[in-house]
Scaffold this motif. Structure first.
Motif, PDB file in Angstrom:
ATOM      1  N   HIS A 191      -6.791   3.212  -7.884  1.00 19.26           N
ATOM      2  CA  HIS A 191      -6.756   4.118  -7.943  1.00 19.26           C
ATOM      3  C   HIS A 191      -5.586   5.258  -8.850  1.00 19.26           C
ATOM      4  O   HIS A 191      -4.859   4.351  -9.378  1.00 19.26           O
ATOM      5  CB  HIS A 191      -6.080   4.907  -5.945  1.00 19.26           C
TER       6      HIS A 191
ATOM      7  N   HIS B 243      -2.645   6.845  -9.249  1.00 15.94           N
ATOM      8  CA  HIS B 243      -1.325   6.280  -8.050  1.00 15.94           C
ATOM      9  C   HIS B 243      -0.404   7.390  -8.399  1.00 15.94           C
ATOM     10  O   HIS B 243      -0.293   8.225  -9.202  1.00 15.94           O
ATOM     11  CB  HIS B 243      -0.408   6.161  -9.397  1.00 15.94           C
TER      12      HIS B 243
ATOM     13  N   HIS C 149      -6.737   5.908   1.777  1.00 14.50           N
ATOM     14  CA  HIS C 149      -5.231   6.487   0.911  1.00 14.50           C
ATOM     15  C   HIS C 149      -5.608   7.905  -0.324  1.00 14.50           C
ATOM     16  O   HIS C 149      -4.895   8.725  -0.009  1.00 14.50           O
ATOM     17  CB  HIS C 149      -4.500   5.681   0.339  1.00 14.50           C
TER      18      HIS C 149
ATOM     19  N   ASP D 106      -3.647   0.198  -2.381  1.00 12.70           N
ATOM     20  CA  ASP D 106      -2.750   0.836  -1.047  1.00 12.70           C
ATOM     21  C   ASP D 106      -3.907   1.550   0.214  1.00 12.70           C
ATOM     22  O   ASP D 106      -3.130   1.911   1.055  1.00 12.70           O
ATOM     23  CB  ASP D 106      -2.937   2.112  -1.466  1.00 12.70           C
TER      24      ASP D 106
ATOM     25  N   HIS E 270       1.659  -2.485  -3.966  1.00  8.70           N
ATOM     26  CA  HIS E 270       3.001  -1.759  -3.447  1.00  8.70           C
ATOM     27  C   HIS E 270       3.582  -2.849  -2.249  1.00  8.70           C
ATOM     28  O   HIS E 270       2.727  -3.167  -1.079  1.00  8.70           O
ATOM     29  CB  HIS E 270       3.272  -0.591  -2.611  1.00  8.70           C
TER      30      HIS E 270
END
Ligand SMILES: N[C@@H](CCC(=O)N[C@@H](CS)C(=O)NCC(=O)O)C(=O)O
Ligand SMILES: [Fe+2]
Length: 359
Positions: A60, A62, A116, A135, A176
């Motif tokens: 994505h 970020h 997200h 995420d 993450h």
């Protein structure tokens, strides 16, 4: 099927995982979610393992770090792929759900897992053994949904339909982790994810996500626009050659940085220039043994006092003024200059010795 080479890499600054996948037979490789500051590390690993980097993939756009995609393309000739819905500029390929990204005889399949952000993707390995969820699903958690067109309802449905439909044994590798966990599985998250477990309803999840109360990522204002250009810096500045005198990191802002441990271990390999004011040099933070005081405001006029044969490391309180000092010294013709990352604050926080100062 040809064997898979797989490595999980970590960026401690942003707690981001980068994944290297390669087809052992053909040596073709791809990186998922590379980090700008780690491009040198990633390139070294690719080269040491004798791999050909074909793609960098983003899960994505970020908000907390800048992608290494552009820098790796410059260094290794890899091509950049990102979700079509991201609207990012400068990619070589924009991905849509159901598409495959091949590396040698292996491939990843693209699944759309928005929520997200509106354009989040999950990449699933051809044999359904591994899923890179970005995420969307974190280990016992999930990405926040309070910016970048995030939506808790959308995320809930993405996870249930696109991730929890994978085999229970499929391993989940997120973008993450903030607690030191490295990997999970679909079955494990279905049972133990406090937000998304199969026992949790959509309404419960939405309520949970509305009350996270997180501060925005520190790098967000710089990271999002940079990632919408696939990590291409405005000035296209690539790090200068001849910078192998220390393990330097090149930041997206165009600064070469050095970590405190190298300076502590190699005090004679550089001249340390402290660019704070005299009262700070002799103040509570103290200074590094052997450092020479040249306040930033005097540096241009006094640069002739510095040796030309020894690399320069600049220091200040937090690392901000000393970053500016590296720019100034470079303009003055010094080629081997680096900023001490985090300044005296990090130096002291990591327990390195100082002269003067108070505890
Ligand atoms: N303190 C971190 C915050 C990072 C953050 O907000 N990360 C996003 C992913 S881009 C998230 O969803 N975090 C979930 C969480 O912290 O529970 C920073 O400043 O970078
Ligand atoms: Fe994110």
């Amino acid at each position: 099927m040809s064997m898979l080479i797989f490595r999980q890499l970590f960026d401690p600054q942003s707690s981001t995982y980068t994944y290297l996948l390669a087809d052992a037979g053909s040596r073709e490789a791809l990186l998922i979610d590379p980090v700008f500051e780690q491009a040198r590390r990633d390139a070294a690993l690719v080269e040491e393992l004798g791999l050909k980097l074909r793609w960098t993939l983003e899960t994505h756009v970020h908000a907390d770090h800048v992608t290494g995609a552009w820098l790796l393309r410059e260094r290794l000739g890899s091509r950049i792929a990102i979700g079509k819905a991201s609207g990012a500029n400068g990619a070589d390929r924009t991905l849509e759900p159901g598409e495959r990204v091949a590396f040698g005889q292996r491939h990843l399949t693209v699944r759309a897992t928005p929520g997200h952000t509106s354009s989040c993707l999950t990449y699933v390995l051809d044999d359904l053994a591994l899923a890179f969820t970005g995420d969307a699903v974190l280990i016992r958690g999930c990405g926040r949904t309070d910016f970048q067109q995030g939506s808790a309802r959308t995320l809930f449905r993405s996870v249930r339909e696109q991730v929890f439909s994978l085999p229970e044994g499929c391993l989940i590798y997120p973008a993450h982790d903030y607690r030191g966990l490295t990997c999970s599985s679909v079955g494990e998250e279905q049972r133990f994810n406090p937000r998304l477990a199969l026992t949790v309803g959509e309404g419960d999840f939405v309520g949970y996500m509305e009350h996270l109360g997180l501060a925005h990522p520190k790098q967000m204002d710089a990271a999002v626009p940079a990632n919408l250009q696939c990590g291409r810096p405005q000035n296209d500045a690539a790090p200068a050659d001849g910078q192998d005198w220390a393990p330097l990191t090149y930041t997206f802002a165009g600064i070469l940085e050095l970590q405190p441990n190298w300076l502590e271990e190699n005090p004679r390999d550089a001249q340390i220039i402290d660019v704070r004011e005299a009262d700070e040099f002799d103040g509570p933070l103290g200074h590094i043994a052997g450092a020479r005081l040249v306040p930033l405001g005097e540096l241009a006029a006094r640069s002739g006092e510095l040796g030309r044969d020894v690399p320069v490391v600049t220091v200040c309180r937090s690392g901000a003024r000393s970053a500016q000092a590296t720019v100034l010294l470079r303009k003055a013709g010094f080629s081997r200059v680096a900023n001490l990352a985090g300044g005296m604050q990090r130096w002291r926080a990591q327990g390195y010795p100082v002269e003067g100062g108070t505890d």
